[in-house]
Write an enzyme that holds these catalytic residues in place. Sequence first.
Site, mmCIF file in Angstrom:
data_model
loop_
_atom_site.group_PDB
_atom_site.id
_atom_site.type_symbol
_atom_site.label_atom_id
_atom_site.label_comp_id
_atom_site.label_asym_id
_atom_site.label_seq_id
_atom_site.Cartn_x
_atom_site.Cartn_y
_atom_site.Cartn_z
ATOM 1 N N CYS A 150 0.872 -1.169 0.000
ATOM 2 C CA CYS A 150 0.000 0.000 0.000
ATOM 3 C C CYS A 150 0.912 1.223 0.000
ATOM 4 O O CYS A 150 1.790 1.329 0.866
ATOM 5 C CB CYS A 150 -0.860 -0.022 1.260
ATOM 6 S SG CYS A 150 -1.890 1.440 1.485
ATOM 7 N N CYS A 274 -0.827 3.920 -6.385
ATOM 8 C CA CYS A 274 -1.798 3.353 -5.435
ATOM 9 C C CYS A 274 -1.991 1.929 -5.902
ATOM 10 O O CYS A 274 -2.192 1.675 -7.105
ATOM 11 C CB CYS A 274 -3.122 4.120 -5.481
ATOM 12 S SG CYS A 274 -4.443 3.310 -4.551
#
Length: 416
Positions: A150, A274
């Site tokens: 992440c 992302c």
Amino acid sequence: MRSFLLIGLLFLQASAAEEIVPTVVAYAKAHAEGDVTASFRAADYLGDLSDLPIGVFDSGVGGLTVLEAIKSHDRHHNLTGSEGADGIPDFAGERFVYFGDQANMPYGNYSAAGRTGFLRELILRDALFLLGRRQARGDKPPVKAIVIACNTATAFGLEDIRAAVKAWGLPVIVVGVVEAGAQGLVESAEGAQGGVAVLATVGTCASNAYPKAIAKVSDRPVRQLGSATLAAAIEGDPSVKMPIRDIIRTDVGLFLKSAVADGAAPIDTLVLGCTHYPLVADEIAAAFAYWREQADADGRKPYAQLVATQLKQVNPAAWTAETLWRTMRAAKMMAKAKPATGDYFYISVPNSAWKGVELSPDGSLNYEFKYGRSEGQVDREDTINVPLLAGKLPGTTAELVRNKLPLTWQSLQAER
Ligand code: DGL
């Protein structure tokens, strides 16, 4: 007087933030049996750890794109380690524990809500979940490595996790996606030397993690495109009403408008900053192509010079896999025995039994409750972690994973 109060308040906030790592470290140390939440069993980390699984976590299902990249990575000869694919994935002998903190996502919105301290605590607790054994089903193994799959969690928590792992004295490897993404940009440039657009969450953009990491390895100009809703939409969040394609088109349009106004350098590379975004990589490419061709009232195409016809996309996941391989190999941490089980998948869900929890009508944590929490309560259990079953994913998300991440989908199907 008022400014003294303000400075005092800022100081208190800053010192509370500095306490996050020591507080979480001390809490886990005080529970060395791993019998409470946010703890692990110290005895699990003695001796050779190489046959333990690799832990991978994200705020939701986006990190599955990183898991897929690791599972499909084949850049080396498995026996000799020499450069060059041998047809056998480099991590073929490994098994994985995946965790998505879906109940607490989007992580990208905590900084705008002024809750980066709480986000940092959440991220440390994700690492602790992977290190420990405590969860709904009793057979979750500890892990030998933590992959922060992440970008937002890497931006806000990589240093914290490394500091905590060191303080606990664990020989556990910690790898994040942001430095790998910057490295990937350099290694895969293949002639592309123009401007770089980093697409990420609002939080990752606010942290400036990418511009800083890229500046260390390249002098190409960087602009950031932060989206507040795209990751949640990919996750199937029912509160996001706009279709994914429209969100991307709107975000890209606004980004290009401001880039033109600033006289930005022509862009030839996109970094998918992302981990959710590789799932919609085609839609992102289509949005840039769409705006490139749009003409204004005078028939001019304002973005034709700004956006290259052949836009290159960099997915940091591939370089994360390579970084993990190199680090594990150097530490002699590749598995020796054949994996005894398949992979493990977990996800967090709200725990309505916990005092004070407020839910939305759709059963998720209520927005004000979610973004109103503060750090300092390490033992909180307002969310709990349960097995992630393929059948429980929302329809659109399941379709994205099935179509785009075949190895992961297969492994998820095998989850009991
Ligand atoms: N997948 C996460 C990332 O790479 C972000 C999603 C979120 O905002 O929780 O940044």
